[in-house]
Write a protein that holds these residues in place. Structure first.
Motif, PDB file in Angstrom:
ATOM      1  N   VAL A 128      46.346 -72.358  37.804  1.00 45.80           N
ATOM      2  CA  VAL A 128      46.459 -72.725  39.215  1.00 45.80           C
ATOM      3  C   VAL A 128      46.561 -74.240  39.365  1.00 45.80           C
ATOM      4  N   VAL A 129      45.787 -74.961  38.561  1.00 40.51           N
ATOM      5  CA  VAL A 129      45.861 -76.428  38.595  1.00 40.51           C
ATOM      6  C   VAL A 129      47.274 -76.905  38.266  1.00 40.51           C
ATOM      7  N   ARG A 130      47.860 -76.347  37.207  1.00 43.63           N
ATOM      8  CA  ARG A 130      49.200 -76.770  36.789  1.00 43.63           C
ATOM      9  C   ARG A 130      50.253 -76.338  37.811  1.00 43.63           C
ATOM     10  N   ALA A 131      50.116 -75.138  38.359  1.00 37.63           N
ATOM     11  CA  ALA A 131      51.075 -74.671  39.365  1.00 37.63           C
ATOM     12  C   ALA A 131      51.046 -75.585  40.591  1.00 37.63           C
ATOM     13  N   LYS A 132      49.845 -75.978  41.010  1.00 31.45           N
ATOM     14  CA  LYS A 132      49.728 -76.875  42.172  1.00 31.45           C
ATOM     15  C   LYS A 132      50.341 -78.237  41.857  1.00 31.45           C
ATOM     16  N   GLN A 133      50.192 -78.714  40.637  1.00 34.05           N
ATOM     17  CA  GLN A 133      50.810 -79.983  40.246  1.00 34.05           C
ATOM     18  C   GLN A 133      52.336 -79.906  40.361  1.00 34.05           C
ATOM     19  N   LEU A 134      52.906 -78.776  39.945  1.00 35.73           N
ATOM     20  CA  LEU A 134      54.360 -78.614  40.030  1.00 35.73           C
ATOM     21  C   LEU A 134      54.820 -78.559  41.483  1.00 35.73           C
ATOM     22  N   VAL A 135      54.051 -77.869  42.321  1.00 41.68           N
ATOM     23  CA  VAL A 135      54.391 -77.825  43.749  1.00 41.68           C
ATOM     24  C   VAL A 135      54.359 -79.229  44.339  1.00 41.68           C
ATOM     25  N   ASP A 136      53.289 -79.959  44.029  1.00 40.89           N
ATOM     26  CA  ASP A 136      53.137 -81.313  44.574  1.00 40.89           C
ATOM     27  C   ASP A 136      54.227 -82.260  44.068  1.00 40.89           C
ATOM     28  N   SER A 239      61.791 -74.646  49.099  1.00 39.74           N
ATOM     29  CA  SER A 239      63.196 -74.765  49.497  1.00 39.74           C
ATOM     30  C   SER A 239      64.148 -74.734  48.313  1.00 39.74           C
ATOM     31  N   GLU A 240      63.606 -74.864  47.076  1.00 42.15           N
ATOM     32  CA  GLU A 240      64.458 -74.877  45.883  1.00 42.15           C
ATOM     33  C   GLU A 240      63.931 -73.979  44.773  1.00 42.15           C
ATOM     34  N   GLY A 241      63.085 -73.022  45.122  1.00 40.87           N
ATOM     35  CA  GLY A 241      62.564 -72.124  44.102  1.00 40.87           C
ATOM     36  C   GLY A 241      61.221 -71.544  44.505  1.00 40.87           C
ATOM     37  N   SER A 242      60.542 -70.928  43.533  1.00 44.50           N
ATOM     38  CA  SER A 242      59.241 -70.327  43.817  1.00 44.50           C
ATOM     39  C   SER A 242      58.366 -70.370  42.575  1.00 44.50           C
ATOM     40  N   ILE A 243      57.066 -70.239  42.800  1.00 39.55           N
ATOM     41  CA  ILE A 243      56.100 -70.106  41.716  1.00 39.55           C
ATOM     42  C   ILE A 243      55.241 -68.888  42.007  1.00 39.55           C
ATOM     43  N   ALA A 252      44.337 -65.982  37.613  1.00 34.14           N
ATOM     44  CA  ALA A 252      45.639 -66.123  36.954  1.00 34.14           C
ATOM     45  C   ALA A 252      45.512 -66.807  35.598  1.00 34.14           C
ATOM     46  N   GLN A 253      46.210 -66.244  34.622  1.00 38.11           N
ATOM     47  CA  GLN A 253      46.238 -66.821  33.273  1.00 38.11           C
ATOM     48  C   GLN A 253      47.593 -67.466  32.982  1.00 38.11           C
ATOM     49  N   GLY A 254      48.426 -67.561  34.002  1.00 34.20           N
ATOM     50  CA  GLY A 254      49.741 -68.166  33.846  1.00 34.20           C
ATOM     51  C   GLY A 254      50.528 -68.026  35.136  1.00 34.20           C
ATOM     52  N   PHE A 255      51.777 -68.472  35.112  1.00 28.94           N
ATOM     53  CA  PHE A 255      52.623 -68.373  36.294  1.00 28.94           C
ATOM     54  C   PHE A 255      54.087 -68.370  35.861  1.00 28.94           C
ATOM     55  N   VAL A 256      54.938 -67.957  36.784  1.00 24.00           N
ATOM     56  CA  VAL A 256      56.384 -67.936  36.549  1.00 24.00           C
ATOM     57  C   VAL A 256      57.044 -68.860  37.570  1.00 24.00           C
ATOM     58  N   VAL A 257      57.869 -69.785  37.071  1.00 23.61           N
ATOM     59  CA  VAL A 257      58.613 -70.700  37.940  1.00 23.61           C
ATOM     60  C   VAL A 257      60.050 -70.209  38.026  1.00 23.61           C
ATOM     61  N   ARG A 258      60.532 -70.026  39.223  1.00 28.83           N
ATOM     62  CA  ARG A 258      61.931 -69.645  39.456  1.00 28.83           C
ATOM     63  C   ARG A 258      62.587 -70.773  40.242  1.00 28.83           C
ATOM     64  N   ARG A 259      63.423 -71.543  39.566  1.00 30.90           N
ATOM     65  CA  ARG A 259      64.132 -72.657  40.198  1.00 30.90           C
ATOM     66  C   ARG A 259      65.565 -72.240  40.495  1.00 30.90           C
ATOM     67  N   THR A 260      66.075 -72.681  41.594  1.00 29.92           N
ATOM     68  CA  THR A 260      67.435 -72.324  42.010  1.00 29.92           C
ATOM     69  C   THR A 260      68.449 -72.690  40.925  1.00 29.92           C
ATOM     70  N   GLY A 261      69.231 -71.689  40.495  1.00 30.64           N
ATOM     71  CA  GLY A 261      70.286 -71.919  39.509  1.00 30.64           C
ATOM     72  C   GLY A 261      69.815 -71.979  38.073  1.00 30.64           C
ATOM     73  N   ARG A 262      68.546 -71.645  37.819  1.00 30.01           N
ATOM     74  CA  ARG A 262      68.018 -71.705  36.451  1.00 30.01           C
ATOM     75  C   ARG A 262      67.287 -70.413  36.118  1.00 30.01           C
ATOM     76  N   GLU A 263      67.142 -70.159  34.817  1.00 29.02           N
ATOM     77  CA  GLU A 263      66.418 -68.976  34.369  1.00 29.02           C
ATOM     78  C   GLU A 263      64.924 -69.130  34.681  1.00 29.02           C
ATOM     79  N   PRO A 264      64.232 -68.021  34.971  1.00 27.40           N
ATOM     80  CA  PRO A 264      62.788 -68.091  35.198  1.00 27.40           C
ATOM     81  C   PRO A 264      62.060 -68.636  33.968  1.00 27.40           C
ATOM     82  N   GLU A 265      61.011 -69.378  34.219  1.00 26.53           N
ATOM     83  CA  GLU A 265      60.204 -69.962  33.142  1.00 26.53           C
ATOM     84  C   GLU A 265      58.762 -69.491  33.291  1.00 26.53           C
TER      85      GLU A 265
END
Length: 327
Positions: A128-136, A239-243, A252-265
């Motif tokens: 959650v800490v890392r996901a929030k960092q990516l959002v920020d 506006s450009e993807g989701s987590i 949560a033990q992890g997360f999935v990042v979906r960025r516009t035009g890129r494969e999920p990570e």
């Protein structure tokens, strides 16, 4: 230096926290308090606490911080008594039963210049800490929406704490606080709250569908229930993807990042212990640095969340109050 912890109450949350506290460097479980000295002694023996006794004994013990794990309505009197005794507090969520009660505790802690934090352990999980960092950092653009659900199947028993309104029972205070806190963490305090739900025969809330609206159009769609197990999904839409936090999102033990035009990570970041470890580490860090609030779970956020909880209960026609402390 060793941090001397006290624990108020001996239920399931207290046991889960004590289990993880044993993994925290430089942490010592110094004292356990309960209305029942016998239960306190049994708990102390199980988790190798140095002392045990009544709540009066607990407040007189030599402690660096107290974890308050009583039922919701007792958080208010126990936390206030601890602050009056000069003891910093980590207060289980929901922080209190009411917004007024939360404000009382916050005001007392700030006046005494003592550390105080809501035990919203999900915010401190590595994922959650890392996901929030990516959002920020703007990795998914501007955050627009938060979706979250938390449902647990529990057999209705009006004598159980989970369903007893006098003990803060019901789905909103017990489960809804998780997705509400997540939405507040990402989007801030909403401008409007709209809730519909169902109740049990005793009036406790069985389920709630919660819409948190911001004047600029951002929003959160959240659900909670004690009637059935749900996936426990949480998604932050930008506006450009989701987590998406890997379910169940509250642990949560992890997360999935979906960025516009890129494969999920997918990013895997497992928690230590059962997850409570990380908030205890944060408390000790804050105490060591002389902080009176955690920057990750500041008291302003707690008051925002408590306001939403109060709006939910009011719209569902549910009245709750703070309890008293039996020493």
């Amino acid at each position: 230096m060793t941090t001397r912890w006290g624990i108020a109450a001996t239920g399931g949350m207290a046991a889960a926290f004590a289990t993880d506290l044993a993994l925290v460097p430089d942490a010592e479980l110094a004292f356990v308090g309960s209305r029942s000295p016998e239960r306190a002694a049994e708990f102390a023996g199980r988790f190798s606490a140095a002392g045990s006794g009544t709540y009066r004994d607990l407040l007189a013990a030599d402690l660096d911080v107290l974890y308050v794990a009583t039922p919701h309505p007792q958080h208010h009197p126990v936390a206030l008594a601890a602050i009056e005794a000069g003891i910093p507090v980590l207060v289980e969520k929901a922080f209190t039963a009411t917004l007024a009660g939360a404000q009382d505790v916050v005001d007392a802690a700030r006046a005494a210049h003592l550390f105080c934090m809501e035990a919203m352990w999900t915010r401190f999980l590595p994922a959650v800490v890392r996901a929030k960092q990516l959002v920020d950092a703007g990795e998914i653009g501007e955050p627009l929406l938060v979706q979250g659900d938390f449902g647990a199947e529990r057999v209705y028993d009006p004598s159980s704490r989970l369903f007893d309104l006098a003990l803060g029972g019901g789905s909103v205070l017990d489960l809804g606080v998780y997705p509400i806190s997540l939405a507040q963490h990402v989007l801030g305090r909403p401008d409007r709250v709209t809730v519909t739900g169902t109740t049990y025969p005793n009036g406790a809330d069985r389920s709630a569908a919660i819409h948190l609206a911001h004047d600029d159009g951002r929003a959160a769609a959240l659900t909670c229930t004690l009637a059935a197990q749900t996936p426990g999904r949480a998604v932050v839409v930008g506006s450009e993807g989701s987590i998406e936090l890997v379910p169940p999102f509250h642990n949560a033990q992890g997360f999935v990042v979906r960025r516009t035009g890129r494969e999920p990570e997918q990013v895997d970041l497992p928690a230590t212990g059962t997850g409570y470890y990380h908030q205890a580490v944060e408390v000790q860090r804050c105490l060591a640095e002389g902080l009176t609030e955690s920057p990750t779970m500041p008291l302003a956020d707690t008051l925002d969340v408590q306001w939403v909880l109060g709006e939910c209960l009011a719209q569902l026609g549910i009245e709750v109050g703070e309890g008293s402390l039996e020493m």
